[in-house]
Motif scaffolding. Structure first.
Motif, PDB file in Angstrom:
ATOM      1  N   LEU A 116      37.537  40.284  41.856  1.00 43.09           N
ATOM      2  CA  LEU A 116      36.570  39.217  41.544  1.00 43.09           C
ATOM      3  C   LEU A 116      35.735  39.597  40.321  1.00 43.09           C
ATOM      4  N   ALA A 117      35.366  40.880  40.215  1.00 47.24           N
ATOM      5  CA  ALA A 117      34.475  41.313  39.128  1.00 47.24           C
ATOM      6  C   ALA A 117      35.144  41.194  37.760  1.00 47.24           C
ATOM      7  N   ALA A 118      36.413  41.620  37.663  1.00 47.75           N
ATOM      8  CA  ALA A 118      37.078  41.667  36.350  1.00 47.75           C
ATOM      9  C   ALA A 118      37.258  40.261  35.755  1.00 47.75           C
ATOM     10  N   PRO A 119      37.893  39.323  36.468  1.00 51.61           N
ATOM     11  CA  PRO A 119      37.926  37.959  35.920  1.00 51.61           C
ATOM     12  C   PRO A 119      36.534  37.316  35.942  1.00 51.61           C
ATOM     13  N   GLY A 120      35.679  37.755  36.878  1.00 48.31           N
ATOM     14  CA  GLY A 120      34.337  37.162  36.998  1.00 48.31           C
ATOM     15  C   GLY A 120      33.483  37.361  35.757  1.00 48.31           C
ATOM     16  N   ILE A 121      33.499  38.567  35.208  1.00 53.81           N
ATOM     17  CA  ILE A 121      32.677  38.809  34.010  1.00 53.81           C
ATOM     18  C   ILE A 121      33.213  37.999  32.827  1.00 53.81           C
ATOM     19  N   ARG A 122      34.529  37.787  32.768  1.00 57.83           N
ATOM     20  CA  ARG A 122      35.102  36.957  31.703  1.00 57.83           C
ATOM     21  C   ARG A 122      34.729  35.484  31.920  1.00 57.83           C
ATOM     22  N   GLY A 123      34.696  35.065  33.176  1.00 53.92           N
ATOM     23  CA  GLY A 123      34.304  33.698  33.480  1.00 53.92           C
ATOM     24  C   GLY A 123      32.840  33.443  33.142  1.00 53.92           C
ATOM     25  N   VAL A 124      31.987  34.375  33.567  1.00 51.97           N
ATOM     26  CA  VAL A 124      30.556  34.238  33.289  1.00 51.97           C
ATOM     27  C   VAL A 124      30.321  34.188  31.782  1.00 51.97           C
ATOM     28  N   ALA A 125      30.996  35.060  31.047  1.00 50.18           N
ATOM     29  CA  ALA A 125      30.758  35.140  29.602  1.00 50.18           C
ATOM     30  C   ALA A 125      31.446  34.018  28.835  1.00 50.18           C
ATOM     31  N   PHE A 126      32.718  33.761  29.148  1.00 53.28           N
ATOM     32  CA  PHE A 126      33.531  32.874  28.289  1.00 53.28           C
ATOM     33  C   PHE A 126      34.075  31.634  28.992  1.00 53.28           C
ATOM     34  N   GLY A 127      33.897  31.529  30.308  1.00 53.95           N
ATOM     35  CA  GLY A 127      34.477  30.404  31.035  1.00 53.95           C
ATOM     36  C   GLY A 127      35.962  30.592  31.309  1.00 53.95           C
ATOM     37  N   ASP A 128      36.485  31.787  31.061  1.00 52.37           N
ATOM     38  CA  ASP A 128      37.894  32.093  31.351  1.00 52.37           C
ATOM     39  C   ASP A 128      37.938  33.058  32.541  1.00 52.37           C
ATOM     40  N   TRP A 129      38.260  32.515  33.714  1.00 56.03           N
ATOM     41  CA  TRP A 129      38.158  33.284  34.969  1.00 56.03           C
ATOM     42  C   TRP A 129      39.458  34.023  35.285  1.00 56.03           C
ATOM     43  N   THR A 130      40.025  34.658  34.275  1.00 55.33           N
ATOM     44  CA  THR A 130      41.245  35.450  34.493  1.00 55.33           C
ATOM     45  C   THR A 130      41.067  36.811  33.822  1.00 55.33           C
ATOM     46  N   PHE A 131      41.905  37.748  34.240  1.00 56.03           N
ATOM     47  CA  PHE A 131      41.890  39.087  33.640  1.00 56.03           C
ATOM     48  C   PHE A 131      43.333  39.533  33.507  1.00 56.03           C
ATOM     49  N   GLY A 132      43.714  39.949  32.292  1.00 57.41           N
ATOM     50  CA  GLY A 132      45.136  40.113  32.022  1.00 57.41           C
ATOM     51  C   GLY A 132      45.704  41.510  31.939  1.00 57.41           C
ATOM     52  N   GLU A 133      44.910  42.507  31.554  1.00 60.35           N
ATOM     53  CA  GLU A 133      45.494  43.837  31.338  1.00 60.35           C
ATOM     54  C   GLU A 133      44.706  44.921  32.035  1.00 60.35           C
ATOM     55  N   PRO A 134      45.065  45.319  33.208  1.00 63.67           N
ATOM     56  CA  PRO A 134      46.154  44.792  34.045  1.00 63.67           C
ATOM     57  C   PRO A 134      45.760  43.446  34.654  1.00 63.67           C
ATOM     58  N   GLN A 135      46.739  42.717  35.153  1.00 63.68           N
ATOM     59  CA  GLN A 135      46.461  41.439  35.781  1.00 63.68           C
ATOM     60  C   GLN A 135      45.676  41.668  37.077  1.00 63.68           C
ATOM     61  N   LEU A 136      44.465  41.095  37.136  1.00 67.25           N
ATOM     62  CA  LEU A 136      43.615  41.299  38.313  1.00 67.25           C
ATOM     63  C   LEU A 136      43.044  39.975  38.789  1.00 67.25           C
ATOM     64  N   ASP A 137      43.252  39.682  40.083  1.00 68.22           N
ATOM     65  CA  ASP A 137      42.557  38.563  40.707  1.00 68.22           C
ATOM     66  C   ASP A 137      42.275  38.927  42.164  1.00 68.22           C
ATOM     67  N   SER A 138      41.710  37.992  42.919  1.00 66.94           N
ATOM     68  CA  SER A 138      41.263  38.321  44.272  1.00 66.94           C
ATOM     69  C   SER A 138      42.422  38.637  45.219  1.00 66.94           C
ATOM     70  N   GLN A 139      43.663  38.321  44.798  1.00 70.32           N
ATOM     71  CA  GLN A 139      44.831  38.588  45.633  1.00 70.32           C
ATOM     72  C   GLN A 139      45.597  39.858  45.226  1.00 70.32           C
ATOM     73  N   THR A 140      45.162  40.502  44.137  1.00 69.47           N
ATOM     74  CA  THR A 140      45.865  41.701  43.677  1.00 69.47           C
ATOM     75  C   THR A 140      45.775  42.809  44.728  1.00 69.47           C
ATOM     76  N   PRO A 141      46.911  43.377  45.131  1.00 69.43           N
ATOM     77  CA  PRO A 141      46.844  44.458  46.122  1.00 69.43           C
ATOM     78  C   PRO A 141      46.284  45.743  45.508  1.00 69.43           C
ATOM     79  N   PRO A 142      45.664  46.602  46.325  1.00 68.35           N
ATOM     80  CA  PRO A 142      45.121  47.857  45.776  1.00 68.35           C
ATOM     81  C   PRO A 142      46.238  48.776  45.317  1.00 68.35           C
ATOM     82  N   PRO A 143      45.974  49.605  44.301  1.00 69.07           N
ATOM     83  CA  PRO A 143      46.954  50.629  43.899  1.00 69.07           C
ATOM     84  C   PRO A 143      47.138  51.618  45.054  1.00 69.07           C
ATOM     85  N   ALA A 144      48.171  52.448  44.925  1.00 71.04           N
ATOM     86  CA  ALA A 144      48.609  53.275  46.067  1.00 71.04           C
ATOM     87  C   ALA A 144      47.699  54.442  46.411  1.00 71.04           C
TER      88      ALA A 144
END
Lengths: 172, 172
Positions: A67-95
């Motif tokens: 939520l935080a990674a796309p969230g800061i982009r959304g708050v700042a720019f209105g773009d609620w996505t994060f691309g490198e690495p791809q992160l959203d609320s459904q992204t599974p945790p690393p191992a």
């Protein structure tokens, strides 16, 4: 002119509940504490332990990141996505815990980098966070922080149930 | 003159992260959700159930009340005490869920009554909350709200462990 300008700034800050810089410090203080909670879990329990059918803390922490990674982009720019690495609320945790903490730190740095670019007036613009939640930015942003505090509090119960002393709530 | 004054107010709000009125709504929204969590507990478990040696939810909810009641007086007037009834962070919960909810509602009304009396500049004054915590009012106040979210999140784990569906986090 310079003196007037400084006075105006003082007045503005004193009549403001919280400034953008103070809000960043508040958020990063909470994120610092959440990071300590991740660290406090033994690696196995981080991924496996849960109570009452809830998610293990690795998944709760990953939701905070997603939520935080796309969230800061959304708050700042209105773009609620994060691309490198791809992160959203459904992204599974690393191992591993190490990778989870590294991802946490990457987002921490990214937030510090982006935050100063948010225009003050942005906090009262309306937006559709993550394409799902309508509202003024200040409210969408507080939801993000509150959600982190909420899930971190759940992590405290997991730690107590495991016989581990959690970090002090006031220690940011 | 009137037009200028309205424009100035608009500019002020648009350049403000969150206004005092919005912050009150945010807090009372959280308090409404916390009240639902108290309601969701069966009376016996409210007073008896706990995990990992933590306090039962009646005590956590009472801490919220015992911080909020003197807290709103401290934020508004710098007097971090509450006299009728005497409430502080050490006050034990009343004997029944009904009395606990009544006390909650009394504090809710009191907050609504006092909040408009807080001068906007107050949020950046420094104070010593409850005679214990030094800082600017905005930070002391956010601590109060965050502490409630933190403990309420713990109540969610108790409810899940009891097989009870907690109220939705977004339902304020």
């Amino acid at each position: 002119m310079e003196t007037n300008s400084i006075q105006a700034t003082d007045t503005e800050i004193s009549a403001t509940v919280i400034s953008p810089a103070e809000l960043l410090e508040h958020w990063q203080g909470h994120r610092k504490l959440s990071r300590k909670v991740i660290e406090a879990f033994p690696e196995e329990q981080l991924y496996a332990f849960s109570i009452g059918g809830m998610r293990p803390f690795a998944q709760l922490a990953m939701e905070m990141i997603g939520l935080a990674a796309p969230g800061i982009r959304g708050v700042a720019f209105g773009d609620w996505t994060f691309g490198e690495p791809q992160l959203d609320s459904q992204t599974p945790p690393p191992a591993t815990k190490k990778e989870l903490l590294d991802l946490w730190d990457l987002v921490t740095e990214y937030i510090d980098h982006i935050w100063p670019q948010i225009p003050a007036a942005r906090f009262h613009e309306h937006d559709n966070a993550y394409g799902m939640y309508e509202g003024p930015i200040y409210s969408l942003f507080l939801y993000l922080v509150d959600n982190e505090i909420h899930h971190r509090g759940q992590g405290y119960v997991y730690l107590r149930a495991l016989g581990i002393e959690p970090p002090a709530f006031w220690d940011r």
